[in-house]
Design an enzyme around this catalytic site. Structure first.
Site, short mmCIF file in Angstrom:
data_model
loop_
_atom_site.label_atom_id
_atom_site.label_comp_id
_atom_site.label_asym_id
_atom_site.label_seq_id
_atom_site.Cartn_x
_atom_site.Cartn_y
_atom_site.Cartn_z
N SER A 13 0.95 -1.20 -0.25
CA SER A 13 -0.04 -0.21 -0.04
C SER A 13 0.90 1.23 -0.05
CB SER A 13 -1.07 0.03 1.12
OG SER A 13 -0.38 0.04 2.47
N ARG A 65 22.19 -15.39 3.95
CA ARG A 65 21.83 -13.93 3.87
C ARG A 65 22.87 -13.22 2.91
NH1 ARG A 65 18.32 -11.15 7.75
NH2 ARG A 65 17.48 -12.76 9.26
N ARG A 91 13.36 -7.46 5.66
CA ARG A 91 14.52 -8.10 5.85
C ARG A 91 15.36 -7.44 6.66
NH1 ARG A 91 13.74 -13.36 6.79
NH2 ARG A 91 16.04 -13.80 6.30
N LEU A 93 19.06 -6.01 7.09
CA LEU A 93 20.10 -5.73 6.02
C LEU A 93 21.37 -5.63 6.57
CD1 LEU A 93 18.13 -3.27 3.60
CD2 LEU A 93 18.67 -5.63 3.19
N ASN A 107 13.33 4.08 4.69
CA ASN A 107 12.57 3.14 5.34
C ASN A 107 11.51 4.07 5.82
OD1 ASN A 107 11.58 0.53 5.98
ND2 ASN A 107 12.24 1.46 8.08
N HIS A 109 8.79 3.29 9.22
CA HIS A 109 8.55 2.26 10.22
C HIS A 109 7.35 2.68 11.04
CE1 HIS A 109 10.00 -0.32 13.56
NE2 HIS A 109 9.71 0.55 14.48
N SER A 136 7.51 6.89 11.42
CA SER A 136 8.71 7.50 10.99
C SER A 136 9.19 7.05 9.73
CB SER A 136 9.62 7.37 12.18
OG SER A 136 9.10 7.44 13.44
N GLU A 143 22.33 0.27 11.79
CA GLU A 143 21.61 0.10 13.08
C GLU A 143 20.10 -0.16 12.70
OE1 GLU A 143 21.87 3.30 15.84
OE2 GLU A 143 20.50 2.51 17.22
N ASP A 145 16.52 0.41 12.14
CA ASP A 145 15.59 1.32 12.55
C ASP A 145 16.14 2.56 13.28
OD1 ASP A 145 13.34 -1.04 12.91
OD2 ASP A 145 13.63 -0.06 11.09
N GLU A 174 0.91 6.97 6.84
CA GLU A 174 2.07 6.79 6.01
C GLU A 174 1.94 7.18 4.49
OE1 GLU A 174 2.19 2.59 6.61
OE2 GLU A 174 3.89 2.95 8.23
#
Ligand SMILES: Nc1nc2c(c(=O)[nH]1)N[C@@H](CN(C=O)c1ccc(C(=O)N[C@@H](CCC(=O)O)C(=O)O)cc1)CN2
Ligand SMILES: NCC(=O)N[C@@H]1O[C@H](COP(=O)([O-])[O-])[C@@H](O)[C@H]1O
Length: 207
Positions: A13, A65, A91, A93, A107, A109, A136, A143, A145, A174
């Site tokens: 979405s 990974r 995932r 990273l 990103n 969150h 956010s 690190e 988020d 969002e």
């Protein structure tokens, strides 16, 4: 015009909100590809309907990974993105992957970071009786988020809220916020410098 690659894992979405904002001109960019770590997710259908290359790089098909991330980088870099957008990409990273895109990967969150990095944010808000919740957008760093926050939107938690209602409230925010932040990056207003987010040549400080 900025070249955008969007990484997803599910419904898409937020991807749809970005596609819509490109199509209505709010984002001066082009979504060149949508890549999912899970096959057969609705977000890939959204991309196909929009005429955007929709690719699954299925993490479950790789023995490590590192092998997955090498395949992901090889796929992403075919499109030479100016910006990589994580939109429900689920995932964690590696620092090597993040370094490859440092300063050009965003990103979104579902919490008011630095509160509640990781998963199950709505559940944790309810368990702790928080009166505020929100979303956010941040630059992605190694690190989890923990990257520099660019923007947040918050709302009041009501007594009748549950995880489902919070998810709906979060996504309403969002779908407005993420396209706006992406448009800032594509127009050159948003930058990553000295490990910080800068908007209109001023460091972003989220208190
Ligand atoms: N190095 C970073 N990687 C990622 C970041 C980041 O900021 N730095 N953001 C996340 C997005 N995310 C929350 O916003 C997040 C995604 C996934 C997970 C997680 O625990 N994933 C598990 C698998 C879960 C699943 O497949 O359902 C895992 O990778 O083992 C936590 C937070 C994207 N990556
Ligand atoms: N930790 C990452 C995380 O939980 N991200 C969240 O996944 C949802 C994806 O929805 P979408 O696929 O409909 O955009 C979004 O609400 C996003 O904040």
């Amino acid at each position: 015009m900025s070249n955008i690659v969007v990484l997803i894992s599910g419904n898409g979405s937020n991807l749809q909100a970005i596609i819509d904002s490109v199509q209505n001109g709010a984002i001066d960019g082009c979504v060149s590809a949508v890549i999912s770590n899970k096959p057969d997710v609705y977000g890939l259908e959204r991309a196909e309907k929009a005429g955007i290359p929709a690719i699954a790089v299925d993490h479950s098909q790789f023995s490590s990974r590192s092998d997955f991330e090498q395949a992901l980088i090889q796929t992403i870099d075919q499109y030479q993105p100016n910006l990589v957008v994580l939109a429900g990409f689920m995932r964690i990273l590696s620092s090597e992957f993040v370094q490859h895109y440092l300063g050009t990967m965003l990103n979104i969150h579902p919490s008011l970071l630095p509160k509640y990095p990781g998963l199950n944010t709505h559940k944790r808000v309810l368990e702790n009786g928080d009166k505020e919740h929100g979303t956010s957008v941040h630059f992605v760093t190694a690190e989890l988020d923990g990257g520099p926050i660019i923007a947040q939107r918050s709302f009041h938690v009501t007594a009748d809220d549950n995880e489902e209602s919070l998810q709906k409230k979060i996504q309403q925010q969002e779908h407005k916020l993420y396209p706006e932040v992406v448009s800032w990056f594509c127009s050159g207003r948003l930058q990553f410098k000295d490990g910080k987010a800068w908007l209109d040549q001023q460091p972003v400080s989220i208190l």
